[in-house]
Design an enzyme around this catalytic site. Structure first.
Site, PDB file in Angstrom:
ATOM      1  CG  ASP A  88     -41.329  -2.335  48.790  1.00 29.10           C
ATOM      2  OD1 ASP A  88     -41.245  -1.106  48.530  1.00 29.10           O
ATOM      3  OD2 ASP A  88     -42.026  -2.784  49.714  1.00 29.10           O
ATOM      4  CB  CYS A 100     -39.025   3.177  48.498  1.00 32.11           C
ATOM      5  SG  CYS A 100     -38.664   3.526  46.782  1.00 32.11           S
ATOM      6  CG  HIS A 123     -34.416   3.234  47.120  1.00 32.10           C
ATOM      7  ND1 HIS A 123     -35.581   2.616  47.523  1.00 32.10           N
ATOM      8  CD2 HIS A 123     -33.699   3.462  48.240  1.00 32.10           C
ATOM      9  CE1 HIS A 123     -35.542   2.467  48.838  1.00 32.10           C
ATOM     10  NE2 HIS A 123     -34.418   2.965  49.291  1.00 32.10           N
TER      11      HIS A 123
END
Ligand SMILES: [Zn+2]
Lengths: 268, 265
Positions: B78, B81, B259
């Site tokens: 989101d 992270c 991510h």
């Protein structure tokens, strides 16, 4: 207080709003805000029209709707008092309101939102959502009328603000932050009016606007708008040429069809 | 009053289009959010294989990764992270080392005043600080390490607490950047000041983390991290980078474009 029984006090969002309610319990000269008796997530506020603007002498009342994820998500502001700058009964578009959640910071607060609203009122509407472009005269009339305006819940709002000159202690850091917030939305609005491929201009606009803020005379504040209008004119020109060309082509096609048609007609 | 002709929005279709795209984006983000826990359970490295079936480049790299690490713990993608993974993994490791945990706690206790001095609003900083300290205290007070780790896992999956941890870490990172702005200003592209950069890229939630965030976060918490990079690049092995350089990292994170997840040796 009935609120304390109703909400889960362990929830950080509820704790935060309780804290803000304590922080804002005393009205200042510029603003006052309080949660509704039965709903911690809806507040009503009053702000004083900023002095030496067409809003001077006005009192503006409205609602603040807090999302359940507050303060991770921004509050929404809705003005109720007619003011000529923002539409009433509509979520308004400051860069810190719900229309631009990506620029909201959890360390800002309801107080930040109100200070930004006050700072933002005299800025040009520039086509942002919920903005109105009334003349200074119309706004002055509305400012006078606002003194008698009443909220269905809070009653007469002109009396809610503190009348003593108790300043709200805006730190220098906060002042520069508030100006930046107001600027953000202006920038966004400008960008929306420009065509999408004008990216290389944005840095320049940035600098220009920063300069503008340092010398806030009426003339310089108008400068960015003039620029925008010029931009739109430039981008409109090619499309006008296109349109004329299209019309000419269609006229020619029409004439040819007409001629052929007449010929058939004559042959028969 | 509502005189419609006064509405100065000149390009309603353009604006609506933007709004629509944004709304759509947010809906997609929300759906992703709801399907993945904030911090997941520990899984074997081989669980990555299923994400890259038939993808030789990645499968090769996962093989290399599994020679160095046994487990992975996924986090919700989101934009928060890095901060979530870094603080969770750091605290998890510190719970095994009581002395270091206590030193960390003491340092955290003293962190608030510096932020207020930098000009952050006192009562909102306090709001995040209080929750941050509450989490540290709740896990630190438990004598049984397994209980403490379970509580940590529970709190990091409570949205309220978990997001507050992220916010406070973002504030500490912003504070570090502004404190050492002479050093960090050369990493910032364009003519933004360090303070501008912090307001736009560090303090708002959901903004993704770059090298500069990581360097500053590690300096602020005094806790080193090794980031293992896994992408489509040509080399067959994964690449590693320690922040700060030359440290013995406490935390290990896996980076795939956009991510971060947690790694366990
Ligand atoms: Zn009211």
């Amino acid at each position: 207080m009935s609120l304390e029984n109703k909400y889960n006090l362990k929830s950080p969002g509820v704790k935060r709003l309780m804290r803000e309610a304590r922080e804002l319990a005393e009205p200042t000269e510029e603003y006052f805000a309080h949660p509704l008796e039965d709903n911690l997530f809806e507040w009503h506020f009053t702000v004083r029209g900023p002095p030496s603007t067409e809003f001077e002498g006005g009192f503006y009342h409205g609602r603040i709707l807090l999302p359940s994820q507050y303060p991770m998500q921004p509050p929404n502001i809705i003005l109720l008092t007619p003011n000529g700058r923002f539409e009433v009964n509509k979520k308004i578009c400051l860069s810190i309101s719900g229309h631009h959640p990506e620029s909201w910071q959890p360390s800002w607060s309801i107080r930040t939102a109100l200070l930004a609203l006050i700072a933002f009122m005299p800025t040009p509407a520039a086509g942002t959502i919920g903005s109105l472009d009334y003349t200074p005269e119309e706004r002055q009339i509305l400012a006078k009328k606002s003194i008698n305006w009443e909220c269905q819940i809070c009653g007469k709002i002109a009396e809610t603000l503190s009348s003593q000159s108790k300043s709200s202690n805006i730190t220098q850091e906060e002042a520069s932050l508030i100006q930046q917030i107001a600027l953000k939305a202006e920038e966004d609005a400008n960008r929306k009016e420009k065509s999408a491929d004008k990216k290389e201009d944005s840095d320049e606009t940035n600098v220009r606007q920063r300069v503008t803020i340092n010398t806030p005379s009426a003339e310089t504040i108008n400068e960015p708008i003039t620029d925008v209008i010029m931009e739109t004119e430039v981008s409109i020109n090619p499309s006008t040429v296109d349109q004329v060309f299209n019309v000419v082509v269609w006229v020619i096609v029409f004439v040819i069809v007409l001629l052929i048609g007449r010929r058939f007609f004559l042959l028969e | 009053m509502g005189d419609e002709s006064k509405n100065s929005s000149e390009e309603p279709s353009q604006v609506n289009q933007d709004e629509l795209i944004l709304a759509q984006q947010r809906q997609i983000e929300k759906e992703i959010s709801e399907s993945i826990p904030l911090v997941g359970e520990m899984e074997p490295i081989s669980s990555l294989n299923s994400e890259y079936a038939n993808d030789e480049v990645y499968l090769e790299k996962i093989k290399d990764l599994s020679s160095k690490y046994k487990h992975i713990r996924r986090t919700r993608p989101d934009g928060n992270c890095f901060f979530r993974a870094y603080s969770y993994a750091g605290l998890e490791r510190l719970l095994d080392k009581k002395d270091e945990f206590n030193a960390f706690y003491k340092q955290a206790e003293e962190s608030k005043d510096a932020l207020v001095q930098l000009g952050f609003q006192q009562f909102t900083v306090e709001d995040f600080y209080d929750i941050y300290m509450e989490v540290l205290k709740r896990v630190g007070d438990l004598t049984d390490v397994d209980d403490a780790k379970k509580t940590l896992h529970f709190l990091f999956n409570e949205q309220g607490y978990s997001d507050y941890m992220v916010v406070y870490l973002r504030l500490l990172t912003s504070g570090q950047l502004q404190k050492d702005q002479d050093f960090y200003s050369c990493f910032i592209e364009g003519d933004r000041t360090v303070a501008d950069f912090c307001h736009q890229e560090v303090e708002p939630m959901y903004k993704e983390s770059d090298h500069i965030h990581i360097i500053a976060a590690c300096a602020a918490l005094n806790m080193g991290v090794r980031v293992v990079y896994m992408d489509r690049g040509n080399n067959k092995s994964v690449t590693e980078h320690d922040f700060p350089e030359g440290c013995t990292p406490l935390v290990h994170l896996l980076y795939r474009p956009g991510h971060y997840d947690i790694l366990y040796p």
